[in-house]
Design a protein around this motif. Sequence first.
Motif, short mmCIF file in Angstrom:
data_model
loop_
_atom_site.label_atom_id
_atom_site.label_comp_id
_atom_site.label_asym_id
_atom_site.label_seq_id
_atom_site.Cartn_x
_atom_site.Cartn_y
_atom_site.Cartn_z
N LEU A 176 -6.45 -2.17 5.11
CA LEU A 176 -7.63 -2.30 4.25
C LEU A 176 -7.51 -3.58 3.44
CD1 LEU A 176 -10.22 -1.11 2.83
CD2 LEU A 176 -8.63 -0.12 1.16
N TRP A 177 -8.54 -4.42 3.50
CA TRP A 177 -8.62 -5.62 2.67
C TRP A 177 -9.71 -5.41 1.62
CZ3 TRP A 177 -7.76 -5.73 7.87
CH2 TRP A 177 -6.65 -6.46 8.33
N VAL A 178 -9.40 -5.78 0.39
CA VAL A 178 -10.35 -5.63 -0.71
C VAL A 178 -10.55 -6.99 -1.37
CG1 VAL A 178 -10.84 -4.49 -2.91
CG2 VAL A 178 -9.61 -3.25 -1.10
N TRP A 179 -11.80 -7.46 -1.38
CA TRP A 179 -12.14 -8.74 -1.99
C TRP A 179 -12.74 -8.51 -3.37
CZ3 TRP A 179 -12.09 -8.19 3.20
CH2 TRP A 179 -11.67 -9.26 4.00
N ILE A 206 -8.43 8.44 -2.48
CA ILE A 206 -7.27 7.56 -2.27
C ILE A 206 -7.19 6.60 -3.46
CG2 ILE A 206 -6.24 5.79 -0.80
CD1 ILE A 206 -7.88 6.99 1.54
N LEU A 207 -6.07 6.63 -4.17
CA LEU A 207 -5.84 5.71 -5.28
C LEU A 207 -5.24 4.43 -4.73
CD1 LEU A 207 -5.66 5.00 -8.31
CD2 LEU A 207 -3.45 6.19 -8.35
N LEU A 208 -5.92 3.30 -4.96
CA LEU A 208 -5.46 2.04 -4.39
C LEU A 208 -4.40 1.34 -5.24
CD1 LEU A 208 -8.75 0.39 -3.03
CD2 LEU A 208 -7.04 1.74 -1.79
N ASN A 209 -4.44 1.54 -6.54
CA ASN A 209 -3.54 0.77 -7.40
C ASN A 209 -2.76 1.65 -8.37
OD1 ASN A 209 -5.98 1.39 -8.69
ND2 ASN A 209 -5.87 -0.39 -10.06
N PRO A 210 -1.74 2.35 -7.85
CA PRO A 210 -0.86 3.08 -8.76
C PRO A 210 -0.25 2.12 -9.78
CG PRO A 210 -0.41 3.66 -6.48
CD PRO A 210 -1.34 2.48 -6.44
N GLU A 221 -6.76 -8.30 -1.87
CA GLU A 221 -5.64 -7.36 -1.86
C GLU A 221 -5.63 -6.64 -0.52
OE1 GLU A 221 -3.44 -7.23 -4.10
OE2 GLU A 221 -4.39 -8.18 -5.84
N LYS A 222 -4.42 -6.42 0.01
CA LYS A 222 -4.28 -5.77 1.30
C LYS A 222 -3.46 -4.49 1.15
CE LYS A 222 -2.69 -6.43 6.05
NZ LYS A 222 -2.02 -7.33 7.01
N PHE A 223 -3.90 -3.45 1.85
CA PHE A 223 -3.22 -2.16 1.80
C PHE A 223 -3.04 -1.63 3.22
CE2 PHE A 223 -5.91 -2.77 -1.88
CZ PHE A 223 -5.08 -2.49 -2.94
N GLU A 252 -16.62 -7.57 -4.11
CA GLU A 252 -17.38 -8.30 -3.09
C GLU A 252 -17.53 -7.48 -1.82
OE1 GLU A 252 -17.00 -12.34 -0.36
OE2 GLU A 252 -16.05 -12.29 -2.34
N ARG A 253 -16.40 -7.06 -1.24
CA ARG A 253 -16.48 -6.28 0.00
C ARG A 253 -15.12 -5.67 0.33
NH1 ARG A 253 -15.97 -11.64 1.82
NH2 ARG A 253 -14.54 -11.96 3.59
N MET A 254 -15.13 -4.78 1.32
CA MET A 254 -13.91 -4.20 1.87
C MET A 254 -13.98 -4.27 3.39
SD MET A 254 -13.26 -0.76 -0.42
CE MET A 254 -13.03 -0.86 -2.20
N THR A 255 -12.82 -4.38 4.02
CA THR A 255 -12.73 -4.36 5.48
C THR A 255 -11.62 -3.41 5.89
OG1 THR A 255 -13.55 -6.62 5.77
CG2 THR A 255 -12.24 -5.70 7.56
N LEU A 256 -11.92 -2.53 6.84
CA LEU A 256 -10.93 -1.62 7.43
C LEU A 256 -10.69 -2.01 8.87
CD1 LEU A 256 -11.86 2.01 6.29
CD2 LEU A 256 -9.58 1.01 6.18
N MET A 257 -9.40 -2.06 9.28
CA MET A 257 -9.09 -2.36 10.68
C MET A 257 -7.99 -1.44 11.18
SD MET A 257 -7.95 -5.90 12.60
CE MET A 257 -6.21 -5.74 12.19
N ASN A 258 -8.24 -0.83 12.32
CA ASN A 258 -7.23 -0.03 13.00
C ASN A 258 -6.20 -0.99 13.59
OD1 ASN A 258 -5.81 1.39 15.17
ND2 ASN A 258 -7.33 3.01 14.91
N THR A 259 -4.94 -0.88 13.16
CA THR A 259 -3.93 -1.85 13.59
C THR A 259 -3.46 -1.63 15.02
OG1 THR A 259 -2.14 -0.54 12.63
CG2 THR A 259 -3.13 -2.21 11.23
N LEU A 260 -3.91 -0.55 15.65
CA LEU A 260 -3.54 -0.31 17.05
C LEU A 260 -4.59 -0.85 18.01
CD1 LEU A 260 -2.10 3.31 16.79
CD2 LEU A 260 -0.82 1.17 16.91
#
Length: 317
Positions: A176-179, A206-210, A221-223, A252-260
């Motif tokens: 997950l990329w967060v802009w 889902i908490l992104l920033n503990p 930011e990448k998760f 701004e935006r988010m992007t999700l990518m399946n790494t497989l």
Amino acid sequence: IIIEDIGNKRKYDFPLNRWLALDEDDGKIQRDILVGGAETTAVTYIVTVFTGDIRGAGTKSKIYLVMYGARGNKNSGKIFLEGGVFDRGRTDIFHINLAVLLSPLSRVSIGHGNVGVNRGWYCEKVVVLCPFTGIQQTFPCSNWLDEKKADGLIERQLYEMVSLRKKRLKKFPWSLWVWTTDLKKAGTNSPIFIQIYGQKGRTDEILLNPNNKWFKPGIIEKFRMELPDLGRFYKIRAWHDRQNPGSGWHLERMTLMNTLNKDKYNFNCNRWLDANEDDNEIVREMTAEGPTVRRIMGSKYGAAFCPGEVAGLYVVC
């Protein structure tokens, strides 16, 4: 990193642009890099290490682990379990990302560097869960890794107790990329939550920033996360709890990518999540976009009324 093959007159570029630091980025100090900076196919392993509850069991030495594939031909290499405490009776949990699928494992090796004071260690067991296969394996130890005790070994080969194997819900690796935009005061350190919706259901919150990590203006930011099979995604819901002063955030935006399989979904926002900006909302829902997206929620319903006739419904897909 640039590697030059002088004999064949070729150069290989391995760009990274990530931290290797326990207190920066995602806290990793080891990374796999592909030529040209392509996204690695990361498989996550959740490793739980149990230190025995006996006198002197804890250690200050650096603990490392090697995981071996089913046939023992492939292995993870030596992975130092940074950030662990390894005190008496303590359980330490680590999330390890590798570019290779090893689960189910044939065995693991665990050891330590044997340096410093209190270097000896009593390991109770190691439990490894691979969310992608859903297989959880237990590797008992119940022995000292101490040159002055028992047989003097500081590294041990551990084999699975098959009767304790468990099958969990399969999960798949996603990036997950967060802009955050570069507007003034666009960043926030408020707890940011997301929920991902798909054809087959939705994730938990889902908490992104503990630890209230900052989302800084103009920074991506990448998760990495493991998600169950939800079918095709159609939206992300994002929000914060506005606990902190100046908690507003301009996403701004988010992007999700399946790494497989590299399926990618884009979610555009370009709005404030701020009780004092824009429309004062702190919750945003973003619709999925991109080549892999189908119009899951795209059906529209309308009514056509004709004098003297029963109204008919038509569907536009």
